[in-house]
Design an enzyme around this catalytic site. Structure first.
Site, mmCIF file in Angstrom:
data_model
loop_
_atom_site.group_PDB
_atom_site.id
_atom_site.type_symbol
_atom_site.label_atom_id
_atom_site.label_comp_id
_atom_site.label_asym_id
_atom_site.label_seq_id
_atom_site.Cartn_x
_atom_site.Cartn_y
_atom_site.Cartn_z
ATOM 1 N N GLU A 47 -25.327 86.786 7.677
ATOM 2 C CA GLU A 47 -24.984 88.202 7.544
ATOM 3 C C GLU A 47 -23.480 88.389 7.403
ATOM 4 O O GLU A 47 -23.020 89.209 6.625
ATOM 5 C CB GLU A 47 -25.506 88.985 8.757
ATOM 6 C CG GLU A 47 -25.406 90.504 8.611
ATOM 7 C CD GLU A 47 -24.064 91.079 9.001
ATOM 8 O OE1 GLU A 47 -23.791 92.237 8.645
ATOM 9 O OE2 GLU A 47 -23.243 90.382 9.644
ATOM 10 N N GLU A 48 -22.712 87.607 8.163
ATOM 11 C CA GLU A 48 -21.289 87.925 8.310
ATOM 12 C C GLU A 48 -20.485 87.792 7.025
ATOM 13 O O GLU A 48 -19.669 88.650 6.727
ATOM 14 C CB GLU A 48 -20.659 87.035 9.390
ATOM 15 C CG GLU A 48 -21.195 87.292 10.794
ATOM 16 C CD GLU A 48 -20.834 88.663 11.353
ATOM 17 O OE1 GLU A 48 -20.215 89.472 10.636
ATOM 18 O OE2 GLU A 48 -21.184 88.911 12.511
HETATM 19 ZN ZN LIG Z 1 -23.452 91.194 13.084
#
Ligand SMILES: [Zn+2]
Ligand SMILES: *[C@@H]1O[C@H](CO)[C@@H](O)[C@H](O)[C@H]1NC(C)=O
Ligand SMILES: *[C@@H]1O[C@H](CO)[C@@H](O)[C@H](O)[C@H]1NC(C)=O
Length: 494
Positions: free
Chosen positions: A329-330
């Protein structure tokens, strides 16, 4: 959580639902009285079982502490992330008896390397910095430059004739994460457009103790670096006095070819509609400098725990419940994109996708993005099954990054949102209701002072910031929402 999309709208207030909306909904589903009869006759008892079982074990905290202590940062493209994912899969399969699917995802591999920055003029000072994820490095040399400070993008435009050849320092005030993250995301590319040689961006946080916060940034060909609030403000003071400033900067940051990672899907198969789905999840990866206990180990693990509770209690949902533990996600959101793409043919059979990526403090409820009819049902569920523990409020319209790829393809989506003991409440017993609720509704300026963003994307995102009780409360809340939604007479209306 890394992008603007994530939070920008989470805490926008939504009109309260009127009784009439719920009535309208009920007639669509041919039930009455409103809300209640959508639920099965055992819904209330089942919810109480889930809540009781959740508060009866510290397994989420214990597992999260073990994972963060043992594997440390879980950055995309690193063996540590894959080892942590292996460990989660083994524990879910072998200890919990949960069916786990693993779906490969190619993820970016950005490497920080060594880095430093020194203020040279008017005095020598070693700065605490973190290159932003995706930044270029300084090509093996040390970059020297004089500094120009801007307080906003408007200020950058006002001073655009003085930017060329300089290092731009952004000293923007923190308004809210959703507003202020724009400086981290596009500060460097906008400075580069006026000829800057590097951008130093004040950390996106309401509160600093000499701590830089990393995060993703749009690619530019100049270095993009996070600096502390304290240094950014000092540079602004120096400029206001007419002092000149010089800095040297050295970054080894670079990007390597993509690496294979994977999403995990922890499943309890539906007894009546195995091919219809209720999804909840969080992301397994973290920043390279953070244990990622809050962001987002807690979110991923309360999703896992919700599935474990349902499985362990022997509850059989009508529809299949999936905890999706997204990767990357990051710095890429490739996991969220891959799940949506790989499951495109069954997305119309997804009733809801819930995400937890805003901290796992005391839960207040869900923000929700979907039709008014669906909102009325989710609201009724929260009131009927979760008001006893105070975490059934359905408000806001925000969706997290990973669920956004499902939401943009029509899947009703939501985000667990939580309030923070540091803003009130009883820190000795975070499960007590707030004597003085910090939010009449959950507003961005309040969220701005949440401790989540004190630690977000820093080396201080560690397990000690979380409590066993708050994790239990989050797991109970998600467990009740997903189990009851999985047993509704039909999929949530689009
Ligand atoms: Zn996060
Ligand atoms: C590093 O070298 C590349 C390729 O020559 C160039 O595009 C880039 O601007 C250089 N970066 C810095 C920070 O000097
Ligand atoms: C909504 O939040 C308030 C304040 O925390 C709480 O007292 C109330 O029980 C919650 N409502 C529901 C439906 O959970």
């Amino acid at each position: 959580m890394c992008s603007m999309k994530t939070v920008v709208s989470v805490f926008v207030l939504v009109l309260c639902l009127h009784h009439a909306d719920v009535l309208a909904m009920s007639s669509i589903l041919q039930v009455s009285p409103p809300g209640e009869n959508l639920l099965s006759s055992t819904a209330k008892d089942d919810a109480e079982k889930i809540i009781e079982a959740a508060f009866d074990t510290t397994i989420v905290y214990d597992r999260l502490a073990y994972m963060t202590d043992t594997f440390g940062p879980r950055f995309s493209g690193t063996p540590e992330l894959e080892r942590a994912i292996d460990w989660i899969q083994a524990a879910a399969e072998q200890e919990d008896g949960i069916t786990v699917k693993s779906e490969p995802v190619m993820v970016p591999r950005w490497v920080r390397g060594n880095e430093y920055a020194n203020l040279l003029v008017p005095r020598r000072k070693s700065m605490r910095i973190l290159a932003l994820g995706g930044s270029v490095g300084t090509n093996g040399t040390t970059l020297h430059g004089s500094v120009i400070v801007v307080s906003s993008f408007d200020d950058l435009e006002n001073q655009k004739d003085h930017i060329r050849g300089k290092i731009v320092v952004y000293n923007q005030d923190f308004v809210s994460y959703g507003d202020t993250v724009a400086y981290r995301v596009s500060g460097a590319e906008r400075a580069e457009a006026h000829g800057a040689i590097a951008a130093l961006i004040r950390s996106v946080t309401p509160y600093g103790i000499q701590t830089p916060h990393t995060g993703s940034t749009h690619t530019s060909s100049i270095p993009a670096v996070s600096i502390t609030i304290e240094d950014a403000k000092m540079f602004a003071r120096m400029q206001a006095r007419g002092q000149s400033m010089e800095i040297e900067l050295y970054l080894e940051a670079h990007t390597l070819p993509d690496v294979q990672s994977r999403n995990l899907i922890l499943e309890v198969v539906g007894s009546k509609h195995p091919d219809e789905f209720v999804v909840l999840g969080g992301h397994t990866d973290s920043w390279d400098i953070a244990d990622g206990a809050m962001d987002d180990g807690g979110g991923a693990f309360v999703a896992w725990e919700a599935v474990r509770l349902i499985k362990t209690l022997g509850l059989r949902p009508d529809r299949t419940i999936r905890a999706v533990l997204w990767t990357n996600e990051e710095n890429g959101a490739r996991g969220g994109q891959a799940y949506a793409n790989d499951h495109i043919s069954e997305l119309d059979k997804h009733s809801i996708a819930l995400e937890s990526d805003l901290g796992t403090f005391t839960p207040h409820g869900l923000s929700f993005a979907g039709s008014d009819d669906a909102r009325a049902i989710v609201t009724a569920i929260g009131e009927k099954l979760l008001s006893g523990i105070g975490s059934g409020n359905v408000t806001g319209v925000g969706v997290g990054e990973d669920a956004s790829y499902l939401n943009e393809r029509g899947v009703p989506s939501g985000s667990l949102y939580t309030v923070d003991v540091r803003q009130g409440g009883d820190s000795n017993n975070p499960c007590l209701p707030f004597s003085q609720p910090p939010y009449p509704e959950f507003q961005e300026e309040n969220f701005g002072s949440s401790a989540y963003f004190w630690y977000h994307h820093t080396a201080a995102d560690t397990i000690d910031k979380l409590s066993p009780q708050q994790l239990q409360h989050c797991a109970a809340t998600l467990g009740v929402f997903v189990y009851s939604i999985a047993n509704l007479p039909s999929l949530l209306p689009r």
